[in-house]
Design a protein around this motif. Sequence first.
Motif, PDB file in Angstrom:
ATOM      1  N   ARG A   3     -16.046 -16.141  -1.092  1.00  0.00           N
ATOM      2  CA  ARG A   3     -14.614 -15.862  -1.171  1.00  0.00           C
ATOM      3  C   ARG A   3     -14.201 -15.000   0.019  1.00  0.00           C
ATOM      4  O   ARG A   3     -14.854 -14.003   0.318  1.00  0.00           O
ATOM      5  CB  ARG A   3     -14.279 -15.122  -2.465  1.00  0.00           C
ATOM      6  N   PRO A   4     -13.110 -15.319   0.691  1.00  0.00           N
ATOM      7  CA  PRO A   4     -12.658 -14.493   1.808  1.00  0.00           C
ATOM      8  C   PRO A   4     -11.839 -13.308   1.327  1.00  0.00           C
ATOM      9  O   PRO A   4     -11.394 -13.248   0.181  1.00  0.00           O
ATOM     10  CB  PRO A   4     -11.769 -15.460   2.601  1.00  0.00           C
ATOM     11  N   ILE A   5     -11.633 -12.350   2.214  1.00  0.00           N
ATOM     12  CA  ILE A   5     -10.570 -11.372   2.044  1.00  0.00           C
ATOM     13  C   ILE A   5      -9.301 -12.058   2.540  1.00  0.00           C
ATOM     14  O   ILE A   5      -9.267 -12.585   3.652  1.00  0.00           O
ATOM     15  CB  ILE A   5     -10.818 -10.099   2.862  1.00  0.00           C
ATOM     16  N   THR A   6      -8.246 -12.084   1.739  1.00  0.00           N
ATOM     17  CA  THR A   6      -7.004 -12.759   2.124  1.00  0.00           C
ATOM     18  C   THR A   6      -5.902 -11.725   2.288  1.00  0.00           C
ATOM     19  O   THR A   6      -5.746 -10.833   1.452  1.00  0.00           O
ATOM     20  CB  THR A   6      -6.592 -13.793   1.065  1.00  0.00           C
ATOM     21  N   VAL A   7      -5.139 -11.846   3.384  1.00  0.00           N
ATOM     22  CA  VAL A   7      -4.039 -10.919   3.637  1.00  0.00           C
ATOM     23  C   VAL A   7      -2.767 -11.702   3.883  1.00  0.00           C
ATOM     24  O   VAL A   7      -2.762 -12.703   4.604  1.00  0.00           O
ATOM     25  CB  VAL A   7      -4.347  -9.975   4.828  1.00  0.00           C
ATOM     26  N   GLY A   8      -1.670 -11.258   3.242  1.00  0.00           N
ATOM     27  CA  GLY A   8      -0.375 -11.862   3.458  1.00  0.00           C
ATOM     28  C   GLY A   8       0.369 -11.132   4.565  1.00  0.00           C
ATOM     29  O   GLY A   8       0.422  -9.903   4.572  1.00  0.00           O
ATOM     30  N   VAL A   9       0.914 -11.875   5.528  1.00  0.00           N
ATOM     31  CA  VAL A   9       1.634 -11.260   6.644  1.00  0.00           C
ATOM     32  C   VAL A   9       3.035 -11.847   6.745  1.00  0.00           C
ATOM     33  O   VAL A   9       3.282 -12.982   6.351  1.00  0.00           O
ATOM     34  CB  VAL A   9       0.890 -11.460   7.984  1.00  0.00           C
ATOM     35  N   ASP A  10       3.965 -11.035   7.295  1.00  0.00           N
ATOM     36  CA  ASP A  10       5.326 -11.521   7.548  1.00  0.00           C
ATOM     37  C   ASP A  10       5.870 -11.006   8.876  1.00  0.00           C
ATOM     38  O   ASP A  10       7.057 -11.070   9.143  1.00  0.00           O
ATOM     39  CB  ASP A  10       6.269 -11.127   6.400  1.00  0.00           C
ATOM     40  N   GLY A  11       4.964 -10.466   9.718  1.00  0.00           N
ATOM     41  CA  GLY A  11       5.372  -9.966  11.017  1.00  0.00           C
ATOM     42  C   GLY A  11       5.826  -8.522  11.023  1.00  0.00           C
ATOM     43  O   GLY A  11       6.050  -7.953  12.085  1.00  0.00           O
ATOM     44  N   SER A  12       5.965  -7.896   9.852  1.00  0.00           N
ATOM     45  CA  SER A  12       6.428  -6.508   9.772  1.00  0.00           C
ATOM     46  C   SER A  12       5.282  -5.551  10.098  1.00  0.00           C
ATOM     47  O   SER A  12       4.101  -5.916   9.993  1.00  0.00           O
ATOM     48  CB  SER A  12       6.944  -6.212   8.368  1.00  0.00           C
ATOM     49  N   PRO A  13       5.595  -4.312  10.487  1.00  0.00           N
ATOM     50  CA  PRO A  13       4.533  -3.315  10.719  1.00  0.00           C
ATOM     51  C   PRO A  13       3.660  -3.096   9.487  1.00  0.00           C
ATOM     52  O   PRO A  13       2.457  -2.872   9.604  1.00  0.00           O
ATOM     53  CB  PRO A  13       5.315  -2.038  11.081  1.00  0.00           C
ATOM     54  N   GLU A  14       4.277  -3.179   8.313  1.00  0.00           N
ATOM     55  CA  GLU A  14       3.509  -2.992   7.071  1.00  0.00           C
ATOM     56  C   GLU A  14       2.470  -4.087   6.895  1.00  0.00           C
ATOM     57  O   GLU A  14       1.325  -3.823   6.522  1.00  0.00           O
ATOM     58  CB  GLU A  14       4.453  -2.968   5.870  1.00  0.00           C
ATOM     59  N   SER A  15       2.851  -5.329   7.157  1.00  0.00           N
ATOM     60  CA  SER A  15       1.908  -6.421   6.967  1.00  0.00           C
ATOM     61  C   SER A  15       0.817  -6.399   8.026  1.00  0.00           C
ATOM     62  O   SER A  15      -0.326  -6.783   7.759  1.00  0.00           O
ATOM     63  CB  SER A  15       2.638  -7.771   6.964  1.00  0.00           C
ATOM     64  N   LEU A  16       1.145  -5.946   9.239  1.00  0.00           N
ATOM     65  CA  LEU A  16       0.124  -5.849  10.281  1.00  0.00           C
ATOM     66  C   LEU A  16      -0.861  -4.724   9.970  1.00  0.00           C
ATOM     67  O   LEU A  16      -2.059  -4.843  10.253  1.00  0.00           O
ATOM     68  CB  LEU A  16       0.786  -5.638  11.641  1.00  0.00           C
ATOM     69  N   ALA A  17      -0.368  -3.634   9.357  1.00  0.00           N
ATOM     70  CA  ALA A  17      -1.274  -2.580   8.894  1.00  0.00           C
ATOM     71  C   ALA A  17      -2.192  -3.118   7.804  1.00  0.00           C
ATOM     72  O   ALA A  17      -3.381  -2.806   7.762  1.00  0.00           O
ATOM     73  CB  ALA A  17      -0.473  -1.388   8.376  1.00  0.00           C
ATOM     74  N   ALA A  18      -1.636  -3.945   6.920  1.00  0.00           N
ATOM     75  CA  ALA A  18      -2.446  -4.571   5.877  1.00  0.00           C
ATOM     76  C   ALA A  18      -3.502  -5.486   6.487  1.00  0.00           C
ATOM     77  O   ALA A  18      -4.646  -5.541   6.014  1.00  0.00           O
ATOM     78  CB  ALA A  18      -1.548  -5.355   4.925  1.00  0.00           C
ATOM     79  N   LEU A 104      -1.838  -6.820   0.676  1.00  0.00           N
ATOM     80  CA  LEU A 104      -0.426  -6.917   1.011  1.00  0.00           C
ATOM     81  C   LEU A 104       0.050  -5.602   1.606  1.00  0.00           C
ATOM     82  O   LEU A 104      -0.493  -4.545   1.292  1.00  0.00           O
ATOM     83  CB  LEU A 104       0.416  -7.219  -0.240  1.00  0.00           C
ATOM     84  N   GLY A 105       1.066  -5.657   2.444  1.00  0.00           N
ATOM     85  CA  GLY A 105       1.666  -4.445   2.983  1.00  0.00           C
ATOM     86  C   GLY A 105       2.753  -3.944   2.064  1.00  0.00           C
ATOM     87  O   GLY A 105       3.294  -4.685   1.247  1.00  0.00           O
ATOM     88  N   SER A 106       3.099  -2.667   2.179  1.00  0.00           N
ATOM     89  CA  SER A 106       4.181  -2.115   1.372  1.00  0.00           C
ATOM     90  C   SER A 106       4.980  -1.136   2.203  1.00  0.00           C
ATOM     91  O   SER A 106       4.493  -0.580   3.183  1.00  0.00           O
ATOM     92  CB  SER A 106       3.649  -1.429   0.108  1.00  0.00           C
ATOM     93  N   ARG A 107       6.220  -0.931   1.803  1.00  0.00           N
ATOM     94  CA  ARG A 107       7.133  -0.085   2.554  1.00  0.00           C
ATOM     95  C   ARG A 107       7.470   1.196   1.801  1.00  0.00           C
ATOM     96  O   ARG A 107       7.764   1.158   0.612  1.00  0.00           O
ATOM     97  CB  ARG A 107       8.456  -0.819   2.826  1.00  0.00           C
ATOM     98  N   GLY A 108       7.454   2.304   2.524  1.00  0.00           N
ATOM     99  CA  GLY A 108       8.086   3.538   2.068  1.00  0.00           C
ATOM    100  C   GLY A 108       7.619   4.098   0.749  1.00  0.00           C
ATOM    101  O   GLY A 108       6.688   3.615   0.127  1.00  0.00           O
ATOM    102  N   HIS A 109       8.305   5.131   0.329  1.00  0.00           N
ATOM    103  CA  HIS A 109       8.010   5.823  -0.930  1.00  0.00           C
ATOM    104  C   HIS A 109       9.236   5.789  -1.813  1.00  0.00           C
ATOM    105  O   HIS A 109      10.362   5.755  -1.344  1.00  0.00           O
ATOM    106  CB  HIS A 109       7.612   7.280  -0.670  1.00  0.00           C
ATOM    107  N   GLY A 110       9.011   5.806  -3.105  1.00  0.00           N
ATOM    108  CA  GLY A 110      10.128   5.877  -4.048  1.00  0.00           C
ATOM    109  C   GLY A 110      10.411   4.543  -4.686  1.00  0.00           C
ATOM    110  O   GLY A 110      10.130   3.483  -4.149  1.00  0.00           O
ATOM    111  N   ALA A 111      10.994   4.582  -5.856  1.00  0.00           N
ATOM    112  CA  ALA A 111      11.175   3.395  -6.683  1.00  0.00           C
ATOM    113  C   ALA A 111      12.193   2.420  -6.119  1.00  0.00           C
ATOM    114  O   ALA A 111      12.279   1.285  -6.572  1.00  0.00           O
ATOM    115  CB  ALA A 111      11.591   3.800  -8.090  1.00  0.00           C
ATOM    116  N   LEU A 112      12.984   2.836  -5.128  1.00  0.00           N
ATOM    117  CA  LEU A 112      14.049   1.962  -4.640  1.00  0.00           C
ATOM    118  C   LEU A 112      13.696   1.278  -3.327  1.00  0.00           C
ATOM    119  O   LEU A 112      14.512   0.555  -2.774  1.00  0.00           O
ATOM    120  CB  LEU A 112      15.341   2.774  -4.439  1.00  0.00           C
ATOM    121  N   LEU A 113      12.480   1.475  -2.828  1.00  0.00           N
ATOM    122  CA  LEU A 113      12.190   1.008  -1.481  1.00  0.00           C
ATOM    123  C   LEU A 113      11.409  -0.289  -1.402  1.00  0.00           C
ATOM    124  O   LEU A 113      11.259  -0.843  -0.334  1.00  0.00           O
ATOM    125  CB  LEU A 113      11.449   2.111  -0.707  1.00  0.00           C
TER     126      LEU A 113
END
Length: 294
Positions: A3-18, A104-113
Amino acid sequence: MTRPITVGVDGSPESLAAADWAADEALRRGLPLRVVHAWHWEPMTAPVVDDQDEQVQWARTVVSDAQRQLVERHPELSVVAEVLSAEPVTALVEANESAELLVLGSRGHGALLGFLLGSHAQQVIARVSRPVVSVRAPEEPAGAEAAARPADEIVVGQQGSAEDSAPVLGFAFEAAAARGLPVRAVRAWSLPPVFAYSPGSLRLADEAGGLEPYERQQLSEALAPWREKFPQVPVEEHVEIGSGGQVLLAQTGRAALLVVGRRVRRSPIGSRIGSVAHAALHHARCPVAVVPHV
């Protein structure tokens, strides 16, 4: 089948960090890396600037650019790139089924982000049957104290019985062994509701040592088989009364990775990730692994 490690990307800094985190993890485990972008063409009646061919090309560019950067940084790593032509949540859930873990990458802190793919990532985490790791983009250190604080332990939340938490603890110990780091195992507890209405019972429980000795015993029993399997991994136990999410997050100051569980069950309103996992995903500054368990 490997099984590979799979990463989802969308071009954002968060996804590239992921993607960078996923590449490091694949190298640690000796596994290939699969880079995917979930994209689905939905024609609209109103005119749009981008046509289907342009969007297809953009999606291909996203994964090919990520693949190229990863190969340049890690020439010894096997990296494949793929555009998944399906609705994002469905595509990523299916990708998780054939992966060792999904990143997966994620953005920011807090429930609204929100997350990498808006509400999509939260839906993915709630539906998958294998682990998902959420990674934030690097942040500027909040002063010299934060900059000097090392990320030198794996923090794991333990809930329920030893059987319930076995997949979560197993993931944490494997991650710690691969990195040469100790494990900090955290168990939060609260008084049964009856004590809130019975001051006398609460006083008797407190005089008898409260419920904490029982909670410490439960944590020790859950950790015992993993201490035996991974004798090289030092373990620190922490038991505290309070909200599960708050107690766990308070222990992540030096975490290289936070590992939490998600009970797999369906509710009338659909799958949920649980309050502790929800708090960890929204507020932890380190990568968060969510491990499904029954």
